[in-house]
Design an enzyme around this catalytic site. Structure first.
Site, PDB file in Angstrom:
ATOM      1  N   LYS A   1       3.936 -12.839   7.713  1.00  0.00           N
ATOM      2  CA  LYS A   1       3.479 -13.420   9.109  1.00  0.00           C
ATOM      3  C   LYS A   1       2.838 -14.224   9.622  1.00  0.00           C
ATOM      4  O   LYS A   1       2.322 -15.225   9.091  1.00  0.00           O
ATOM      5  CB  LYS A   1       2.622 -11.373   9.396  1.00  0.00           C
ATOM      6  CG  LYS A   1       3.204 -10.481   8.974  1.00  0.00           C
ATOM      7  CD  LYS A   1       2.472  -9.563   8.626  1.00  0.00           C
ATOM      8  CE  LYS A   1       2.993  -7.916   8.208  1.00  0.00           C
ATOM      9  NZ  LYS A   1       2.447  -6.804   8.488  1.00  0.00           N
TER      10      LYS A   1
ATOM     11  N   ARG B   1       6.868  -5.373  -3.658  1.00  0.00           N
ATOM     12  CA  ARG B   1       5.228  -4.496  -3.319  1.00  0.00           C
ATOM     13  C   ARG B   1       3.755  -4.588  -4.274  1.00  0.00           C
ATOM     14  O   ARG B   1       2.906  -4.725  -3.762  1.00  0.00           O
ATOM     15  CB  ARG B   1       5.580  -3.783  -2.790  1.00  0.00           C
ATOM     16  CG  ARG B   1       6.829  -2.658  -1.854  1.00  0.00           C
ATOM     17  CD  ARG B   1       5.775  -3.141  -0.375  1.00  0.00           C
ATOM     18  NE  ARG B   1       5.321  -1.847  -0.128  1.00  0.00           N
ATOM     19  CZ  ARG B   1       4.433  -1.417   1.274  1.00  0.00           C
ATOM     20  NH1 ARG B   1       5.105  -2.749   2.111  1.00  0.00           N
ATOM     21  NH2 ARG B   1       3.763  -0.489   1.373  1.00  0.00           N
TER      22      ARG B   1
ATOM     23  N   THR C   1      -1.481  -1.992   2.110  1.00  0.00           N
ATOM     24  CA  THR C   1      -1.923  -2.598   3.303  1.00  0.00           C
ATOM     25  C   THR C   1      -2.804  -2.799   3.696  1.00  0.00           C
ATOM     26  O   THR C   1      -2.726  -3.899   4.765  1.00  0.00           O
ATOM     27  CB  THR C   1      -1.628  -1.185   4.205  1.00  0.00           C
ATOM     28  OG1 THR C   1       0.276  -0.438   3.841  1.00  0.00           O
ATOM     29  CG2 THR C   1      -0.948  -1.289   6.050  1.00  0.00           C
TER      30      THR C   1
ATOM     31  N   ARG D   1      -2.414  -9.720  -0.465  1.00  0.00           N
ATOM     32  CA  ARG D   1      -3.289  -8.735   0.194  1.00  0.00           C
ATOM     33  C   ARG D   1      -5.088  -9.134   0.093  1.00  0.00           C
ATOM     34  O   ARG D   1      -6.058  -9.411   0.021  1.00  0.00           O
ATOM     35  CB  ARG D   1      -2.600  -8.002   0.525  1.00  0.00           C
ATOM     36  CG  ARG D   1      -1.493  -8.219   1.586  1.00  0.00           C
ATOM     37  CD  ARG D   1      -0.776  -6.460   2.128  1.00  0.00           C
ATOM     38  NE  ARG D   1       0.200  -6.685   2.754  1.00  0.00           N
ATOM     39  CZ  ARG D   1       1.104  -5.568   2.966  1.00  0.00           C
ATOM     40  NH1 ARG D   1       0.693  -4.435   2.652  1.00  0.00           N
ATOM     41  NH2 ARG D   1       2.265  -5.961   4.114  1.00  0.00           N
TER      42      ARG D   1
ATOM     43  N   ASN E   1      -2.156  -8.483   7.342  1.00  0.00           N
ATOM     44  CA  ASN E   1      -2.605  -8.865   5.863  1.00  0.00           C
ATOM     45  C   ASN E   1      -1.156 -10.011   5.751  1.00  0.00           C
ATOM     46  O   ASN E   1      -0.730  -9.640   4.395  1.00  0.00           O
ATOM     47  CB  ASN E   1      -2.129  -6.974   5.516  1.00  0.00           C
ATOM     48  CG  ASN E   1      -0.903  -6.884   6.133  1.00  0.00           C
ATOM     49  OD1 ASN E   1      -0.654  -7.276   7.392  1.00  0.00           O
ATOM     50  ND2 ASN E   1      -0.653  -5.156   5.784  1.00  0.00           N
TER      51      ASN E   1
ATOM     52  N   HIS F   1       4.681  -9.123   4.913  1.00  0.00           N
ATOM     53  CA  HIS F   1       5.261  -8.051   5.042  1.00  0.00           C
ATOM     54  C   HIS F   1       6.880  -8.300   4.396  1.00  0.00           C
ATOM     55  O   HIS F   1       6.822  -9.435   3.679  1.00  0.00           O
ATOM     56  CB  HIS F   1       6.433  -7.889   6.565  1.00  0.00           C
ATOM     57  CG  HIS F   1       7.715  -6.399   6.113  1.00  0.00           C
ATOM     58  ND1 HIS F   1       7.034  -5.112   6.613  1.00  0.00           N
ATOM     59  CD2 HIS F   1       8.973  -6.464   5.778  1.00  0.00           C
ATOM     60  CE1 HIS F   1       8.468  -4.710   6.517  1.00  0.00           C
ATOM     61  NE2 HIS F   1       8.900  -5.392   5.579  1.00  0.00           N
TER      62      HIS F   1
END
Ligand code: UDP
Ligand code: MG
Length: 162
Positions: A10, A89, A95, A106, A126, A129
């Protein structure tokens, strides 16, 4: 199962010059890059990518998120590997960065919380994605990449082990 998944660095990840370190985390785990590009996202595309967010979190969070993803260019990539969606993930972390474990992207590079962000009406920055499910990965890969942007080749690991 060998599968593919979408990762987007991001705007905050790009602006903080963390792209190389983020990509390394996935390469270090043996995930294979099969597509990559840098883009500015426009409003319509952001809303298409985050089509479920209004329903899940409400209009205000969707607006903040759309503005967030348009703050600067993003780097999008398709990663391939065993159970890639779940593994990516895991490496990404939860998140909310304050809840993401150390060792995750993160958790290591951010610490903002849901409470703080929502009290201040800010995005939860964070850094990346990552597709959350295999179904989401399939849809997102189709949205972000055309067939001719995805590449077939063998990594040295594949050449030596298969
Ligand atoms: N997000 C936010 N505020 C919230 C919840 C989510 O700004 O209260 C943002 C955050 O950047 C997150 C994105 O919305 O990464 C998408 O939310 P989702 O629940 O799909 O999280 P992810 O799949 O990215 O972990
Ligand atoms: Mg998600």
């Amino acid at each position: 199962m060998i599968e593919r998944t979408l990762v987007i660095i991001k705007p905050d990840g790009v602006q903080r010059s963390l792209a190389g370190r983020i990509i390394s985390r996935f390469e270090d785990a043996g995930l294979k890059i099969v597509g990559m590009k840098m883009n500015w996202i426009d409003d319509a595309f952001a809303k298409e990518h985050y089509s479920d967010i209004g329903e899940r979190y409400g209009k205000r969070i969707l607006e903040n998120l759309v503005n967030y993803i348009k703050e600067g260019p993003v780097i999008a990539m398709i990663l391939e590997g065993v159970d890639a969606v779940e593994n990516v993930r895991k490496i990404t972390g939860s998140t909310y960065p304050n809840e993401a474990l150390p060792g995750t992207i993160r958790g290591d590079f951010s610490h903002i919380s849901k409470n703080y962000a929502n009290k201040k009406e800010r995005k939860v920055g964070n850094l990346i994605h990552a597709s959350a499910t295999s179904k989401e990965a399939k849809e997102e890969i189709k949205l972000w990449f055309s067939i001719d942007e995805l590449h077939n080749y063998k990594t040295v690991h594949e050449q030596h082990t298969f």
